[in-house]
Design an enzyme around this catalytic site. Sequence first.
Site, mmCIF file in Angstrom:
data_model
loop_
_atom_site.group_PDB
_atom_site.id
_atom_site.type_symbol
_atom_site.label_atom_id
_atom_site.label_comp_id
_atom_site.label_asym_id
_atom_site.label_seq_id
_atom_site.Cartn_x
_atom_site.Cartn_y
_atom_site.Cartn_z
ATOM 1 N N TRP A 103 0.888 -1.264 -0.289
ATOM 2 C CA TRP A 103 0.101 0.007 -0.101
ATOM 3 C C TRP A 103 0.528 1.094 0.335
ATOM 4 C CZ3 TRP A 103 -5.201 0.613 -1.177
ATOM 5 C CH2 TRP A 103 -5.455 -0.149 -1.468
ATOM 6 N N ASP A 169 -1.601 6.309 6.272
ATOM 7 C CA ASP A 169 -2.940 5.274 6.682
ATOM 8 C C ASP A 169 -3.186 4.669 7.272
ATOM 9 O OD1 ASP A 169 -3.670 3.564 4.344
ATOM 10 O OD2 ASP A 169 -3.184 3.365 3.227
ATOM 11 N N LYS A 193 -12.699 -1.808 7.106
ATOM 12 C CA LYS A 193 -12.570 -3.104 7.482
ATOM 13 C C LYS A 193 -12.808 -2.674 8.956
ATOM 14 C CE LYS A 193 -9.086 -2.559 4.493
ATOM 15 N NZ LYS A 193 -8.663 -3.487 2.589
#
Lengths: 362, 362
Positions: A103, A169, A193
């Site tokens: 990511w 993030d 999530k």
Amino acid sequence: MTSARPFNFSAGPATLPEPVLCQVAAEMLDWGGSGMSVMEMSHRGKEFGAILERAEADLRELLAVPANFRILFMQGGGLGENAIVPLNLSRGGKVDVVVTGSWSRKSAAEARRYADVHVAAEDNGREIPVGWTLRDDASYVHVCTNETIDGVEFHDLPRLTNGVPLVIDCSSHLLSRPIDWQRVGLAFGGAQKNIGPAGLTLVFVREDLLGHAMDICPTAFNYETVAANHSMYNTPPTFAIYVAGLVFQWVKQLDYAGKRGLAAIEQRNIDKAGLLYAALDASAFYENRVAANCRSRMNVPFFLKDDRLNETFLAEAKDRGLLQLKGHKSVGGMRASIYNAMPLEGVQALVSFLQDFEARHG
Amino acid sequence: MTSARPFNFSAGPATLPEPVLCQVAAEMLDWGGSGMSVMEMSHRGKEFGAILERAEADLRELLAVPANFRILFMQGGGLGENAIVPLNLSRGGKVDVVVTGSWSRKSAAEARRYADVHVAAEDNGREIPVGWTLRDDASYVHVCTNETIDGVEFHDLPRLTNGVPLVIDCSSHLLSRPIDWQRVGLAFGGAQKNIGPAGLTLVFVREDLLGHAMDICPTAFNYETVAANHSMYNTPPTFAIYVAGLVFQWVKQLDYAGKRGLAAIEQRNIDKAGLLYAALDASAFYENRVAANCRSRMNVPFFLKDDRLNETFLAEAKDRGLLQLKGHKSVGGMRASIYNAMPLEGVQALVSFLQDFEARHG
């Protein structure tokens, strides 16, 4: 009803607390005597206004978000934010990124469209690299504090001493543990999530970082505009915000090991992850490849030593009510995502299956 | 159960078909025997894959979308698209906009960030202007085919003869009537009017318009990238897509006046709008100010001649189970949005109330 539902280890969109789903179902045709589903409410009406206000207040309380941070309810997900953050914060200047896996690598690539990006340190998803080469004139430093695919988590946020804002993030561990806001300038995360349905992105931004967007930043994604309009510049994803708000209430009420709220959920996450990593480490049949000091509490990738057994493993797991254990296609193997809503019993069931599968196939 | 629910005239997010809400509630804890809520499914799993595939196929069938158009499921709403369209289609060149009210005016302002924008014709939300001054070297021409706030609708799409693609913002009448795709290059709309929850944006783009995005276009909003990844480049708003898919199935099965599917919903919309406008025109107590040939079938703004009665009107309407009739703050007065999911009975109840209110207060 709980015992009848399988355990769902999806990396996201992910399992949600069953009491929240029950409440959502019960209120589907009539929220609070309004005669409307939340999906049907004007975002500018008093009913939805109350939902948004409470959701924001509960989230601020849970994460102890300081008064000088604004909470924004946006759209576009983490991949959207990979562009939206540099459009708002880079000023077209320098951005330093620490690459710890898939990511953060994507974030660095996207930021290059708008800024001079420097990779300050890099590792291939096994550990958090040391010896960061940071630039004092960077607009910000970007890290991904939980790599969903690689299973690498920062258990302490870096303390930047040069005054450059830290952007985190935190999509895949947001709301699973406290955040040290003293070290953070901006945090963002997709909801899908620990928080709610896909399609909602949460942004926490320190007020002094507002107002510096590049001219080419789309107005709907300009943090200053979104903040000034209390996340109502464009129609927000109202239903996703409502579900998120119920999840916040669920976390606030959670009791575990003598703790309550975020402390309870964090302790439960520590215990769940400890149980699973211990089982993997005790076996030569399974393997997790992440350094012990940065293993994720949320996403536990692991490999069967004999990968010819992968399909059998997944089929047997599914028969036992253990769903979505397949690893990300880019790394293969397995991955158990054990977010907030995964009960301890789910991890116990997985560990029991791991041991049983090994006994029969090892 | 139907008779117990009030009628909700919100301009969006807006009323949804009750059978859809009932099905969503019933499947909340277990979709199709999967043991998961749709909110909890990986977007890359076979369950959600089937949901997305069916939703797209049903939408394509309902609107007779030609094979050379791609359907994209995106985020950011109409205000997001006001930037995303020029980022993808303008090539930094010329864009012509026909201003017919609030939304097309906003689109023109946002496109100026990326392109040389020319207002080809303008009216202040009362009629569709004539005598468009179009440029042959424009990248596209933008029109808003239903102005949600002003209540102005194109009942025929313009036929551009210079080969410049037509972009239509059709948010608030999408799926209420057929679209003449021969005249369109790109169509976009937020879902929260006729289709589903807020947070989902539908884009229909002719394939030859893909691949021309500006370098500064965020990857998550690059139509070519979204198309190449079948709307899965980033996590799509999965639950909103699922609800939209149920709405598509509901439209397909609708019977009305001997018609079925989109033809049935269009006829019902014609009849509903006809009933309401006739009641307004028959009275000197109420007023709709839009030219007769471009009155919207979806959004019917009207004014009480004596605006001191506004609060009384809204309070009495609410007591009768007629909700969210207040006009947009920028124009005042009232607005009845009578989207696909508003039954004929809802409009009949509103007309009856209009007449009764006038009899008592006129």
